[in-house]
Design an enzyme around this catalytic site. Structure first.
Site, mmCIF file in Angstrom:
data_model
loop_
_atom_site.group_PDB
_atom_site.id
_atom_site.type_symbol
_atom_site.label_atom_id
_atom_site.label_comp_id
_atom_site.label_asym_id
_atom_site.label_seq_id
_atom_site.Cartn_x
_atom_site.Cartn_y
_atom_site.Cartn_z
ATOM 1 N N ASN A 90 -38.304 35.975 24.777
ATOM 2 C CA ASN A 90 -36.954 35.745 25.155
ATOM 3 C C ASN A 90 -36.115 35.339 23.826
ATOM 4 O O ASN A 90 -34.860 35.636 23.761
ATOM 5 C CB ASN A 90 -36.668 34.525 26.012
ATOM 6 C CG ASN A 90 -35.558 34.101 26.251
ATOM 7 O OD1 ASN A 90 -34.699 34.966 26.841
ATOM 8 N ND2 ASN A 90 -35.043 33.046 25.697
ATOM 9 N N TYR A 155 -27.389 45.051 18.435
ATOM 10 C CA TYR A 155 -27.824 44.215 19.601
ATOM 11 C C TYR A 155 -27.995 45.256 20.983
ATOM 12 O O TYR A 155 -29.250 45.445 21.452
ATOM 13 C CB TYR A 155 -26.895 43.151 20.137
ATOM 14 C CG TYR A 155 -27.363 42.218 21.221
ATOM 15 C CD1 TYR A 155 -28.376 41.429 20.899
ATOM 16 C CD2 TYR A 155 -26.849 42.545 22.360
ATOM 17 C CE1 TYR A 155 -29.070 40.634 21.949
ATOM 18 C CE2 TYR A 155 -27.246 41.783 23.447
ATOM 19 C CZ TYR A 155 -28.208 40.801 23.168
ATOM 20 O OH TYR A 155 -28.789 40.143 24.278
ATOM 21 N N LYS A 159 -31.679 46.532 22.418
ATOM 22 C CA LYS A 159 -32.071 46.004 24.121
ATOM 23 C C LYS A 159 -32.478 47.437 24.588
ATOM 24 O O LYS A 159 -33.223 47.541 25.467
ATOM 25 C CB LYS A 159 -30.749 45.486 24.640
ATOM 26 C CG LYS A 159 -30.672 44.056 24.084
ATOM 27 C CD LYS A 159 -32.231 43.395 24.313
ATOM 28 C CE LYS A 159 -31.741 41.744 23.674
ATOM 29 N NZ LYS A 159 -33.043 41.030 23.713
#
Length: 247
Positions: A90, A155, A159
């Site tokens: 996470n 970012y 992902k």
């Protein structure tokens, strides 16, 4: 639901990660949370213990961007508990800088924590999970892995990479009894979001059919489901939790 399970959760000291830690503890797992600093990890553990002294939780602070540090820390977990059943990746870093201001160093820093560290953590638990012929790995993706975002290119890139890693390892590790999934949060009420002005948040909420942003517990429930026996036949799934209709 997670009785006798041992879970490692990175980025577990605040926000979504802290909510996952708490949810797993409520469901009788033993949890090792990872913080960016030992002091931060210890503070999170103290808060959790104050809520329920019976919870089995400890904090560690390996450098997630250094494989040797991760391997040593996770081997310690294996030595203390005798097994590792669940890994939640996470921890992450975001940036909204436009390309004109983005430096190679900034891009590499985001990728190092959001992608390299995820691989390192998975590699560090693999031997234990393979030996016991069971394991559950859950990676944190993002809704931007579907849509991209207007700025801060590293970012969404990271992902997209997490989705590819999740799908590929689900195929590779499935025959060894190891499930690999991801949760893709939408807009969530974390400290980061609290700093965003209301005039920016309101239009975003109006685009969400459920007309609210997510709470950390909404995400924690998804992570709990994927780690539980109820999801024993689910692998290679990118579960979107954002109040949105997927098209």
């Amino acid at each position: 639901m997670l009785k006798d399970q041992v879970a490692i959760i990175t980025g577990g000291t605040r926000g979504i990660g802290y909510a996952i830690v708490e949810k797993y503890l409520e469901n009788h797992a033993a949890v090792v949370l990872c913080g960016s600093r030992q002091e931060t990890a210890d503070k999170a553990v103290a808060a959790l213990k104050a809520k329920d002294p019976t919870w089995k939780v400890e904090g560690i602070a390996p450098d997630l961007t250094d494989y040797a540090s991760v391997k040593e820390a996770f081997q310690g977990v294996q030595d203390r508990y005798g097994r590792i059943d669940i890994l939640v990746n996470n921890a992450g870093l975001s940036s909204s800088d436009p390309l004109s201001a983005y430096t190679p160093e900034m891009f590499r820093k985001v990728m190092a924590l959001n992608v390299d560290a995820v691989f390192y953590c998975i590699r560090a638990v693999y031997d234990a999970m393979a030996a016991q012929r069971s394991g559950c790995i859950i990676n944190t993706s993002s809704v931007v892995s579907r849509f991209g975002q207007p700025s801060g290119v590293a970012y969404p890139t990271s992902k997209f990479a997490i989705n590819g890693l999740t799908l590929s390892l689900a195929r590779e590790l499935g025959p060894q009894g190891i499930r690999v999934n991801a949760v893709a949060p939408g807009i969530t009420n974390t400290d980061m979001m609290k700093a965003v002005p209301e005039n920016v948040i309101t239009p975003l909420i109006n685009q969400i059919p459920l007309r609210r942003i997510g709470e950390p517990e909404d995400l924690a429930n998804a992570f709990l489901f994927l780690a539980s026996p109820a999801a024993s036949y689910i692998t290679g799934e990118i579960l979107h939790v954002g109040g949105q209709v997927r098209t």
